[in-house]
Write a protein that holds these residues in place. Structure first.
Motif, mmCIF file in Angstrom:
data_model
loop_
_atom_site.group_PDB
_atom_site.id
_atom_site.type_symbol
_atom_site.label_atom_id
_atom_site.label_comp_id
_atom_site.label_asym_id
_atom_site.label_seq_id
_atom_site.Cartn_x
_atom_site.Cartn_y
_atom_site.Cartn_z
ATOM 1 N N GLU A 79 -19.590 -36.880 -6.463
ATOM 2 C CA GLU A 79 -19.413 -38.191 -7.081
ATOM 3 C C GLU A 79 -20.032 -38.218 -8.475
ATOM 4 O OE1 GLU A 79 -18.035 -42.066 -7.265
ATOM 5 O OE2 GLU A 79 -17.695 -40.597 -5.663
ATOM 6 N N GLN A 107 -6.336 -32.264 -5.911
ATOM 7 C CA GLN A 107 -7.337 -33.102 -5.251
ATOM 8 C C GLN A 107 -8.232 -33.779 -6.287
ATOM 9 O OE1 GLN A 107 -9.380 -30.656 -2.379
ATOM 10 N NE2 GLN A 107 -7.495 -30.195 -1.268
ATOM 11 N N ALA A 110 -6.280 -36.575 -7.885
ATOM 12 C CA ALA A 110 -6.190 -37.735 -6.994
ATOM 13 C C ALA A 110 -7.479 -38.555 -7.040
ATOM 14 C CB ALA A 110 -5.893 -37.282 -5.568
ATOM 15 N N LYS A 111 -8.618 -37.881 -7.110
ATOM 16 C CA LYS A 111 -9.900 -38.588 -7.138
ATOM 17 C C LYS A 111 -10.069 -39.371 -8.439
ATOM 18 C CE LYS A 111 -12.232 -35.437 -3.962
ATOM 19 N NZ LYS A 111 -13.218 -34.339 -3.809
ATOM 20 N N THR A 113 -7.609 -40.497 -10.298
ATOM 21 C CA THR A 113 -6.657 -41.604 -10.241
ATOM 22 C C THR A 113 -7.235 -42.765 -9.438
ATOM 23 O OG1 THR A 113 -4.741 -40.113 -10.425
ATOM 24 C CG2 THR A 113 -4.341 -42.298 -9.517
ATOM 25 N N ALA A 114 -7.886 -42.434 -8.315
ATOM 26 C CA ALA A 114 -8.491 -43.476 -7.477
ATOM 27 C C ALA A 114 -9.588 -44.234 -8.213
ATOM 28 C CB ALA A 114 -9.048 -42.853 -6.198
ATOM 29 N N LYS A 115 -10.170 -43.597 -9.229
ATOM 30 C CA LYS A 115 -11.244 -44.230 -10.003
ATOM 31 C C LYS A 115 -10.725 -44.906 -11.273
ATOM 32 C CE LYS A 115 -15.111 -41.368 -8.433
ATOM 33 N NZ LYS A 115 -14.607 -41.287 -7.081
ATOM 34 N N GLY A 281 -1.153 -40.757 -10.183
ATOM 35 C CA GLY A 281 -1.311 -40.142 -8.877
ATOM 36 C C GLY A 281 -0.061 -39.458 -8.378
ATOM 37 N N ASP A 295 3.951 -38.630 -4.485
ATOM 38 C CA ASP A 295 2.564 -39.064 -4.447
ATOM 39 C C ASP A 295 1.675 -37.873 -4.110
ATOM 40 O OD1 ASP A 295 0.163 -40.164 -2.595
ATOM 41 O OD2 ASP A 295 0.687 -41.657 -4.112
ATOM 42 N N ILE A 297 -1.392 -37.622 -2.961
ATOM 43 C CA ILE A 297 -2.088 -37.723 -1.678
ATOM 44 C C ILE A 297 -1.163 -37.337 -0.534
ATOM 45 C CG2 ILE A 297 -3.243 -39.266 -0.065
ATOM 46 C CD1 ILE A 297 -4.904 -38.605 -2.501
#
Length: 319
Positions: A79, A107, A110-111, A113-115, A281, A295, A297
């Motif tokens: 993190e 991966q 994706a992380k 993008t999530a942030k 993403g 996508d 994920i």
């Protein structure tokens, strides 16, 4: 969106430079500022970020490897590392990121993008093990490197009447072994996706020997096991003189084939289009010669499958 970044991550693959070129030049064509990030996610955290110009990607389409260099980063998986990367993106005003690499690289995309940082993945790996695309950048070049090597090994195998076990890359996927084995007329192809009885391999060798065959080629995917150990087992079981060649990282280098250059250019251009459309993403790919996007994920959840019809054909032709 006015500023985008691009990085390459994980193992290098021939054609990555063609994809970088496509992203930079298409981005500039559409009045975007494009920033090259050196040394993958590790370089992103360290701020190794440079604004790219048209000339920055001149004379690279034919070169293997990646001009942005690549690296693996354990720190980025944390993190804390991801927050450092985000701070660097904010510092340069980068609004979207294109990541060229394999599943580990995706991966990371994706992380981010999530942030809140839109990322698009471009599949670049010789292993061809990314679901959602028929081919990944670098696979065709690596395949041709293997075929050329096996052709040369066959000459000496014939001269000395030997059995050769050739270990090829592919990680946990058998695509390189399967395609190379079919292209080179191998007697046996050993891939992770299918358990092949050792006795079956031996029986095929003996049948060929009994009808006067002077040499045999066995292609072994690294995901199956160690080529040297397998060669020893064959020699002990048959008493045929057996040699082993581990092709190793020669498969990752070299000038990309025309197919890989075109594929990389198409995928890189499509990635820019997706960012301009406000998508995030996503992974770009090619299926039935048509550009697609999925996508990330969902792609990472899917298993990789080889074309077993090719395996069946190889068995039918190696009787």
């Amino acid at each position: 969106m006015k500023k985008i970044g691009i990085l390459t991550s994980g193992g290098d693959a021939p054609g990555m430079n063609a994809a970088i070129r496509a992203v930079v030049r298409k981005g500039i064509y559409h009045d975007l500022e494009v920033y090259g990030i050196y040394n993958g996610y590790q370089g992103l955290m360290e701020g190794k970020i440079v604004k790219m110009e048209l000339g920055s990607v001149g004379d690279i389409i034919q070169r293997g490897g990646t001009m942005l260099y690549s690296a693996r980063s354990e720190q980025f998986k944390t993190e804390e590392g991801q927050q450092i990367a985000i701070q660097q993106l904010e510092k340069y005003g980068i609004e979207g990121l294109i990541v060229i690499g394999g599943d580990g690289s995706f991966q990371g995309a994706a992380k981010l993008t999530a942030k809140g940082y839109p990322c698009i993945g471009v599949p670049g790996t010789i292993d061809n093990d990314i679901p959602g695309t028929d081919f990944t950048i670098g696979f065709d070049t690596a395949l041709n490197t293997i075929v050329e090597a096996v052709d040369k090994i066959r000459d000496t195998a014939t001269s000395h009447e030997r059995t050769y076990v050739i270990e090829v890359m592919g990680r946990n996927a058998g695509d390189l072994a399967l395609w190379a084995g079919l292209a080179d007329g191998a007697e046996s192809i050993l891939i992770p996706e299918r358990d092949q009885d050792f006795d079956e391999v031996i029986d095929r060798l003996r049948r060929g020997h009994d009808r006067g065959k002077k040499h045999s080629i066995i292609i072994l995917a690294e995901g199956v096991g160690n080529g040297i150990d397998y060669g020893k087992r064959i020699e002990e079981a048959t008493h045929y003189e057996t040699r082993v060649t581990v092709l190793g990282h020669i498969q990752r280098g070299g000038r990309p084939t025309g197919f890989d250059r075109v594929l990389a250019s198409r995928l890189g251009g499509k990635a820019v289009d997706l960012l301009r459309e406000g998508k995030a993403g996503k992974m770009v790919g090619i299926q039935n010669n048509q550009l697609v996007d999925h996508d990330i994920i969902e792609v990472l959840k899917q298993p990789h499958n080889v074309d077993m019809s090719l395996y069946k054909l190889s068995c039918e032709l190696s009787i």
